[in-house]
Design an enzyme around this catalytic site. Structure first.
Site, PDB file in Angstrom:
ATOM      1  N   GLY A 114       0.869  -1.179   0.000  1.00 59.49           N
ATOM      2  CA  GLY A 114       0.000   0.000   0.000  1.00 59.49           C
ATOM      3  C   GLY A 114       0.904   1.226   0.000  1.00 59.49           C
ATOM      4  O   GLY A 114       1.814   1.333   0.838  1.00 59.49           O
ATOM      5  N   ASP A 127      -1.483   4.524  -6.449  1.00 54.18           N
ATOM      6  CA  ASP A 127      -0.057   4.466  -6.109  1.00 54.18           C
ATOM      7  C   ASP A 127       0.706   5.657  -6.668  1.00 54.18           C
ATOM      8  O   ASP A 127       1.807   5.974  -6.220  1.00 54.18           O
ATOM      9  CB  ASP A 127       0.563   3.174  -6.643  1.00 54.18           C
ATOM     10  CG  ASP A 127       0.049   2.009  -5.820  1.00 54.18           C
ATOM     11  OD1 ASP A 127      -1.066   1.544  -6.088  1.00 54.18           O
ATOM     12  OD2 ASP A 127       0.756   1.611  -4.872  1.00 54.18           O
TER      13      ASP A 127
HETATM   14  O1  MRU Z   1       0.587  -4.070  -4.445  1.00 54.54           O
HETATM   15  P1  MRU Z   1      -0.045  -3.315  -3.313  1.00 54.54           P
HETATM   16  O2  MRU Z   1      -0.818  -4.172  -2.392  1.00 54.54           O
HETATM   17  O3  MRU Z   1       0.972  -2.453  -2.596  1.00 54.54           O
HETATM   18  O4  MRU Z   1      -1.061  -2.354  -4.021  1.00 54.54           O
HETATM   19  C1  MRU Z   1      -1.847  -1.481  -3.260  1.00 54.54           C
HETATM   20  C2  MRU Z   1      -2.748  -0.635  -4.081  1.00 54.54           C
HETATM   21  O5  MRU Z   1      -2.823  -0.755  -5.279  1.00 54.54           O
HETATM   22  C3  MRU Z   1      -3.501   0.437  -3.349  1.00 54.54           C
HETATM   23  O6  MRU Z   1      -4.723   0.682  -3.968  1.00 54.54           O
HETATM   24  C4  MRU Z   1      -2.671   1.736  -3.354  1.00 54.54           C
HETATM   25  O7  MRU Z   1      -1.371   1.483  -2.903  1.00 54.54           O
HETATM   26  C5  MRU Z   1      -3.286   2.792  -2.532  1.00 54.54           C
HETATM   27  S1  MRU Z   1      -3.196   2.424  -0.808  1.00 54.54           S
HETATM   28  C6  MRU Z   1      -3.920   3.688   0.047  1.00 54.54           C
END
Ligand code: MRU
Length: 368
Positions: free
Chosen positions: A55, A249
């Site tokens: 995240g 992200d």
């Molecule tokens: O691969 P991840 O689990 O890190 O991906 C997370 C996401 O895509 C979330 O939607 C993004 O990081 C926003 S978190 C507030």
């Protein structure tokens, strides 16, 4: 937010040891709640790379504490500055898409460089990492307040009938420190006694929706239903989704949104069915140095085994099972880009704006 009725945050300093950072091992949720120790920079790098933490905002905060640990380790180095820079470089390479990582590293380096001795750098780094963490909580709370306004409007137009919200991946408190981004409006709607129900995309291949978002909502007592990633379009065609809220992200200055793979397809389906598609983000996720998300954002490609195998609990044990012929090759893109034209609005800590340069500039002029 809560686990078993008790308030928790996703990262903290051990209460008896200021040199030990602790997080939940998110690879094991929802089956095991286990604490993972980040006692040195190797562990911080491992935790981000292997998705013990994940995240965008939480990755950034973990990297910030990683640099605090780098300052502690630098006490033994002949050239502390070079050592800290080297760790910063390694941390920045752990995951390429979430811009919060580089943002937090730059924020930390800027202040660490002001420390004259290593001792001073350690104190400054600890203070700054704590500050970034605290700010993230406040920002996520604000995002929730603005998002709540949107949910309230829909609830009013439905005359109090259940508001159905679809979300993808996990942009919850486990992806941030507390509240989450996409989930903060949901938690605040619950507190405001608005009747909501959340459609939770399972989010292949790592199933952050099934493992994390469903866990969070379940712990918080928010009505939700798990769906396969392909179900959203069908629900939208049948009037079963009132709005979509996802995280991001990295969002470019013209409003293109990088988020977990599959987000783009949800946005297309929402657009085709006239359903508002909102993206919730802290300003640390804005990358105004770039405009075109498709051309300019580096999309993480992860191990093919995350696609070929699926993890779950069997006979009380967490196991991985192969779901395709052993020799089949797979490709594992972690994120995709939703072009700004499909985004109804960006929910930020300073309010809601259009996913456009004009909209972002109106709330964050200092970013340009
Ligand atoms: O691969 P991840 O689990 O890190 O991906 C997370 C996401 O895509 C979330 O939607 C993004 O990081 C926003 S978190 C507030």
């Amino acid at each position: 937010m809560k686990i078993d009725g008790k308030h928790h945050q996703s990262i903290w300093i051990n209460e008896n040891n200021e040199k030990l950072i602790q997080v939940f091992d998110q690879r094991l949720f929802p089956h095991e709640i286990k604490i993972f120790n980040i006692q040195n920079t190797d562990a911080a790098i491992f935790a981000i790379k292997e998705m013990v933490v994940r995240g965008a905002p939480l990755i950034g905060v973990t990297a910030a504490y990683g640099l605090y640990l780098a300052c502690l380790e630098a006490q033994k180095e002949s050239n502390p500055d070079i050592y800290i820079e080297e760790i910063a470089r390694k941390l920045a390479q752990t995951r390429p898409t979430a811009v919060n990582l580089v943002w937090a590293i730059n924020e930390m380096l800027r202040v660490i460089h002001q420390g004259k001795s290593v001792e001073e750098k350690i104190n400054i780094a600890l203070q700054k990492a704590n500050e970034i963490k605290k700010e993230d909580i406040e920002i996520c709370f604000k995002i929730g307040e603005y998002g709540l306004f949107l949910i309230k409007k829909i609830a009013e137009s439905k005359q109090g009938k259940t508001v159905n919200i679809l979300t993808h991946c996990n942009a919850g408190w486990l992806a941030t420190i507390d509240w989450g981004t996409a989930t903060s409006p949901m938690y605040q709607a619950q507190q405001a006694e608005i009747d909501i129900h959340v459609w939770v995309d399972e989010t292949r291949p790592r199933n952050q929706g099934a493992n994390l978002t469903a866990f969070e909502l379940n712990q918080q007592g928010i009505p939700h239903t798990l769906i396969t990633d392909n179900t959203g379009g069908h629900l939208m065609q049948h009037g079963m989704v009132d709005m979509v809220i996802v995280g991001t992200d990295r969002t470019t200055r013209n409003g293109d949104v990088a988020n977990k793979i599959g987000t783009y397809l949800k946005a297309l389906a929402a657009y085709d069915n006239n359903i508002p598609f909102y993206v919730a983000l802290p300003s640390s996720t804005l990358d105004c140095s770039i405009a075109d998300g498709i051309k300019e954002i580096s999309i993480e490609t992860r191990d093919q085994n995350e696609v070929k195998y699926i993890q779950g609990k069997v006979d009380g044990e967490i196991k991985s099972v192969l779901i395709c012929p052993e020799t089949t090759s797979a490709i594992n893109y972690g994120f995709d880009i939703t072009p700004a034209k499909y985004v109804t609005g960006l929910i930020t800590e300073r309010g809601i704006c259009k996913a456009s340069e004009e909209g972002i500039r109106s709330l964050f002029p200092e970013k340009f």
